[in-house]
Design a protein around this motif. Structure first.
Motif, short mmCIF file in Angstrom:
data_model
loop_
_atom_site.label_atom_id
_atom_site.label_comp_id
_atom_site.label_asym_id
_atom_site.label_seq_id
_atom_site.Cartn_x
_atom_site.Cartn_y
_atom_site.Cartn_z
N PRO A 211 0.56 -0.68 0.12
CA PRO A 211 -0.08 0.08 0.48
C PRO A 211 0.80 1.90 0.35
CG PRO A 211 -1.10 -1.56 1.44
CD PRO A 211 0.36 -2.29 1.06
N VAL A 212 2.30 1.37 0.64
CA VAL A 212 3.15 2.37 0.40
C VAL A 212 3.84 2.64 -0.27
CG1 VAL A 212 1.97 3.02 2.67
CG2 VAL A 212 4.26 1.71 2.21
N ALA A 213 4.18 1.63 -1.50
CA ALA A 213 5.32 1.27 -2.25
C ALA A 213 5.34 2.76 -3.32
CB ALA A 213 4.75 0.26 -3.51
N PRO A 231 4.64 -5.74 -5.94
CA PRO A 231 4.11 -5.01 -7.08
C PRO A 231 4.97 -3.52 -7.03
CG PRO A 231 2.37 -6.70 -6.39
CD PRO A 231 3.41 -6.42 -5.50
N VAL A 232 5.14 -3.28 -8.22
CA VAL A 232 5.39 -1.77 -8.23
C VAL A 232 4.69 -1.25 -8.83
CG1 VAL A 232 6.99 0.14 -10.05
CG2 VAL A 232 8.08 -2.05 -8.91
N PRO A 233 4.04 -0.22 -8.23
CA PRO A 233 2.89 0.39 -8.91
C PRO A 233 2.40 1.47 -10.00
CG PRO A 233 3.09 1.82 -6.39
CD PRO A 233 4.80 0.36 -7.00
N GLU A 234 1.75 1.02 -10.81
CA GLU A 234 1.59 2.15 -11.33
C GLU A 234 1.76 3.19 -12.08
OE1 GLU A 234 -1.85 2.22 -15.24
OE2 GLU A 234 -2.01 1.08 -14.19
N GLY A 235 2.55 3.62 -12.97
CA GLY A 235 3.22 4.98 -12.89
C GLY A 235 4.14 5.41 -11.85
N ALA A 236 4.86 4.52 -11.16
CA ALA A 236 5.48 4.78 -9.52
C ALA A 236 6.91 5.03 -10.20
CB ALA A 236 6.13 4.05 -8.49
#
Length: 300
Positions: A211-213, A231-236
């Motif tokens: 949740p805080v990636a 997982p790497v969040p989309e757009g991060a």
């Protein structure tokens, strides 16, 4: 033997207790009388079928990858172990795993359990200990490097912080605001990881809390490195300004020996939130889903 079978992908009600034949070890394998096994968040993902494309289970399947017990039999060619020895084992996600009275596992995935650690402690440490160390190793650190660790108070985060201290790196716990004091006691320093930073202050980070990636990645300077088990969040990181190593643990008996050694010295403690009988596996899965503050362990 008694075993917990996952009948079909779905919720925790898909488990049933059944009598099935006791497996026998083949060449290079050992049979373990399992005394305790742990629930990992990944077990919930497997149960729900979210990994079926990559890890199709032969249903009905036996889950549970972290276990402790005693060696009941040795397969042909196995050396270095003896019947009756206390061990931990890193079972594969193959549907023939550890939530049963007995389990067969490759001898290369087994390590001896120190006498001062209980079966429950041993079962709680296997994949968390390996993943935490491997996350640190992926960063190629030197003494004095500061490393932000999200999920620092979870099992993987605690193992990572212990290893960071052992190699003289400087861990900083990324935690919720209400747990800053606890994070400081564990790591020596802590920040509120739930708040997006106004500037990046770290060259290295370990991402162990989904949740805080995005916030964790935002804390890393351009050109920095993140070891991520979530997982790497989309757009991060669309611009590729940081290097991200996405990790999944690998079994490593020598490393597991090292993890058990530091645990036996009291340098690594994985809190156990609850111990339940094997027959209460559905409740155990629900406890993990509910965010239990520590490992959920099944007593066999």
């Amino acid at each position: 033997m008694k075993a917990v079978l996952l009948k079909a992908y779905g919720d925790a009600d898909q488990f049933e207790i059944a009598d099935i034949p006791t497996p026998q070890p083949g060449p290079g394998e050992v049979l373990i009388k399992i005394e305790a096994s742990a629930i990992n968040p990944f077990d919930l993902i497997l149960r729900q079928g979210y990994m079926v494309q990559y890890i199709p289970l032969p249903l009905p399947a036996i889950l549970g990858s972290d276990a402790a017990g005693t060696i009941a039999a040795l397969g042909e060619g196995v050396t270095g172990f003896a019947v009756g020895e206390r061990v931990v084992a890193d079972f594969a996600h193959n549907g023939k795993a550890a939530h049963a009275e007995y389990g067969v596992v490759d001898a290369s995935s087994v390590a001896k359990l120190p006498a001062n650690l209980s079966f429950e402690q041993g079962a709680s440490i296997v994949k968390a200990g390996l993943t935490g160390r491997q996350s640190v190793d992926a960063l190629w650190l030197k003494a004095g490097d500061r490393v932000l660790v999200s999920g620092a108070l979870g099992s993987v985060g605690r193992a990572a912080i212990q290893h960071l201290k052992a190699i003289d790196a400087v861990p900083v716990a990324g935690v919720r605001a209400e747990r800053l004091d606890e994070g400081c006691r564990l790591a020596g320093d802590a920040i509120d990881i739930t708040v997006a930073p106004t500037s990046a202050a770290f060259d290295y980070a370990i991402s162990a809390a989904g949740p805080v990636a995005a916030n964790l990645i935002a804390n890393v300077r351009d050109g920095g490195t993140v070891a991520s088990i979530v997982p790497v969040p989309e757009g991060a990181n669309d611009d590729g300004r940081v290097t991200i190593h996405e990790l999944y643990h690998r079994t490593d008996a020598a490393m597991l020996d090292a993890v058990l050694a530091v645990a036996s010295r009291g340098e690594l403690v994985i809190p156990i939130a609850q111990t339940l009988p094997l027959t209460k596996i559905a409740a155990a899965h629900r406890a993990v889903a509910g965010g239990a503050p520590g490992k959920i362990v099944l007593k066999h």
